[in-house]
Scaffold this motif. Sequence first.
Motif, PDB file in Angstrom:
ATOM      1  N   TRP A 291      15.647   4.043  -1.126  1.00  0.00           N
ATOM      2  CA  TRP A 291      15.413   2.983  -0.586  1.00  0.00           C
ATOM      3  C   TRP A 291      14.539   3.228   0.755  1.00  0.00           C
ATOM      4  CZ3 TRP A 291      20.114   4.087  -2.494  1.00  0.00           C
ATOM      5  CH2 TRP A 291      20.945   3.105  -3.302  1.00  0.00           C
ATOM      6  N   PRO A 292      13.416   2.708   1.224  1.00  0.00           N
ATOM      7  CA  PRO A 292      12.466   3.010   1.831  1.00  0.00           C
ATOM      8  C   PRO A 292      13.291   2.666   3.382  1.00  0.00           C
ATOM      9  CG  PRO A 292      11.191   1.596   0.500  1.00  0.00           C
ATOM     10  CD  PRO A 292      12.863   1.546   0.061  1.00  0.00           C
ATOM     11  N   SER A 293      12.999   3.634   4.401  1.00  0.00           N
ATOM     12  CA  SER A 293      13.604   3.700   5.631  1.00  0.00           C
ATOM     13  C   SER A 293      13.343   1.999   6.294  1.00  0.00           C
ATOM     14  CB  SER A 293      12.899   4.819   6.560  1.00  0.00           C
ATOM     15  OG  SER A 293      13.382   4.523   7.929  1.00  0.00           O
TER      16      SER A 293
ATOM     17  N   HIS B 262      13.488   8.329   4.044  1.00  0.00           N
ATOM     18  CA  HIS B 262      14.263   7.275   2.902  1.00  0.00           C
ATOM     19  C   HIS B 262      15.306   7.550   2.458  1.00  0.00           C
ATOM     20  CE1 HIS B 262      10.027   5.766   3.310  1.00  0.00           C
ATOM     21  NE2 HIS B 262       9.500   6.717   2.474  1.00  0.00           N
ATOM     22  N   TRP B 263      16.132   6.754   1.994  1.00  0.00           N
ATOM     23  CA  TRP B 263      17.553   7.185   1.406  1.00  0.00           C
ATOM     24  C   TRP B 263      17.579   7.184   0.013  1.00  0.00           C
ATOM     25  CZ3 TRP B 263      22.068   8.036   4.188  1.00  0.00           C
ATOM     26  CH2 TRP B 263      22.025   7.532   5.679  1.00  0.00           C
ATOM     27  N   TRP B 264      17.678   8.365  -0.613  1.00  0.00           N
ATOM     28  CA  TRP B 264      17.547   8.847  -2.021  1.00  0.00           C
ATOM     29  C   TRP B 264      18.872   8.701  -2.661  1.00  0.00           C
ATOM     30  CZ3 TRP B 264      13.105  10.253  -4.777  1.00  0.00           C
ATOM     31  CH2 TRP B 264      12.138  10.432  -3.902  1.00  0.00           C
ATOM     32  N   MET B 265      18.873   8.315  -3.840  1.00  0.00           N
ATOM     33  CA  MET B 265      20.131   8.201  -4.584  1.00  0.00           C
ATOM     34  C   MET B 265      19.666   9.251  -5.940  1.00  0.00           C
ATOM     35  SD  MET B 265      21.964   5.156  -6.397  1.00  0.00           S
ATOM     36  CE  MET B 265      23.086   5.598  -7.942  1.00  0.00           C
TER      37      MET B 265
ATOM     38  N   ASP C 273       0.716  -1.124   0.140  1.00  0.00           N
ATOM     39  CA  ASP C 273       0.095   0.062   0.068  1.00  0.00           C
ATOM     40  C   ASP C 273       1.015   1.423  -0.079  1.00  0.00           C
ATOM     41  OD1 ASP C 273      -2.399  -1.377   0.000  1.00  0.00           O
ATOM     42  OD2 ASP C 273      -1.823  -1.919   2.256  1.00  0.00           O
ATOM     43  N   HIS C 274       2.140   1.066  -0.401  1.00  0.00           N
ATOM     44  CA  HIS C 274       2.986   2.364  -0.190  1.00  0.00           C
ATOM     45  C   HIS C 274       2.488   3.433  -1.441  1.00  0.00           C
ATOM     46  CE1 HIS C 274       6.890   4.388   0.348  1.00  0.00           C
ATOM     47  NE2 HIS C 274       7.007   4.296  -0.913  1.00  0.00           N
TER      48      HIS C 274
END
Length: 419
Positions: free
Chosen positions: A314-316, A300-303, A84-85
């Motif tokens: 990458w979701p936390s 979240h970690w973004w690139m 459900d993201h």
Amino acid sequence: MGFAQLSRGRSRRALALTLCVWSLISLSCAARLTDSSRQKLDVQKHLNRLNKPAVKSIKSPDGDIIDCVHISQQPAFDHPYLKDHKIQMRPNYHPEGLFNENKVAEKTKERSNPQVQLWHTNGRCPEDTIPVRRTRQEDILRASSVKAYGRKKQRSIPKSADPDLANESGHQHAIVYVNGDKYYGAKATINVWEPKIQQPNEFSLSQLWILGGSFGEDLNSIEAGWQVSPDLYGDNNTRLFTYWTSDAYQATGCYNLLCSGFIQINSEIAMGASISPVSGLRGSQYDISILVWKDPKEGHWWMQFGNDYVLGYWPSFLFSYLADSASMIEWGGEVVNSEPDGQHTSTQMGSGRFPEEGFGKSSYFRNIQVVDSSNNLKAPKGLGTFTEQSNCYDVQTGSNGDWGHYFYYGGPGKNPNCP
Ligand SMILES: *[C@@H]1O[C@H](CO)[C@@H](O)[C@H](O)[C@H]1NC(C)=O
Ligand SMILES: *[C@@H]1O[C@H](CO)[C@@H](O)[C@H](O)[C@H]1NC(C)=O
């Protein structure tokens, strides 16, 4: 016992033996048959999981097929926690830099050129899709098992704090690192080469590591850079890659989009695709830049790749330690030495030249920075260096106005001083 009886006894034993050998052969044949058909089924199932229906497919000159997959059908959404993201189409915050990239780019235009991906020569993906490198049957068959495909074989983190253990897995590094603080991201501009790989089960890569926790069973790591890995990709091309794990490379994580985890939003850059062109000795130098940072709002970690491409996040929840912050950042090269008995592979790191040869020959990372708790890019404080065998692969740091903190690294592997 007469002679006849004896020989009959012997021939009966011989017959029994023959029968036994026969049944052994047919038993193992049958076992092998079911094994191979089971494997075929497993491979097919895994291919179906990884290769999502494509809106459009593009054939790259290197033989890859890039599938343009609708953004909502990407592998990430197979993850039960992501059912459900609500996909985030942009980060809430973007870290502010020390170096104005456009200015740096202008200054170095003569020697550093922008990077593209090879498949772009044959087309682009439409909006609302993401480019996914198609996995083929033979890609999976090169791995030791279906489960091992797309995963690192062993722990490959340099234990800079504990060099005694550094040789255990055959992985060798030439890296620069910071620790002892809380880090919320890292950035670097990385010079791209095509190192020679001696054996297909070895690899050579240049990347940054965002690390959380200790080097125990639950190490968290986010990694991005370029790599040459014949086993993973089936060729010797230099490719853009990412990796993540939340349990020290055991059950979680993978390269690129080869498991569910990373959520991609960008329609132009494919993970695992070839980077072209690459730098040449005394010739043009080509760089990529990579930024990974933690969005202070969602965590979240973004690139980001280059100045223009925010690839995704990458979701936390994938992480334990990294759900808060990173405790260590590393930049540099890694190769696998698979030679037995203390022999060294001739697999190259970086350009295959040692750091002291300098610009145009040695490979480098420049403008290396970390992201602090206020979401600012800063020069790293207290840089350390680490190599297992500096006679095989080495590293040398420096700093100046244009390049900020930088280092040259790499080497040829096997040589008279590295037998
Ligand atoms: C990759 O390079 C090695 C030598 O470095 C060579 O033996 C091999 O054939 C190459 N593989 C491909 C697929 O080109
Ligand atoms: C790793 O092994 C090599 C020889 O195989 C040895 O010379 C070197 O000292 C070792 N390095 C560490 C850090 O243990």
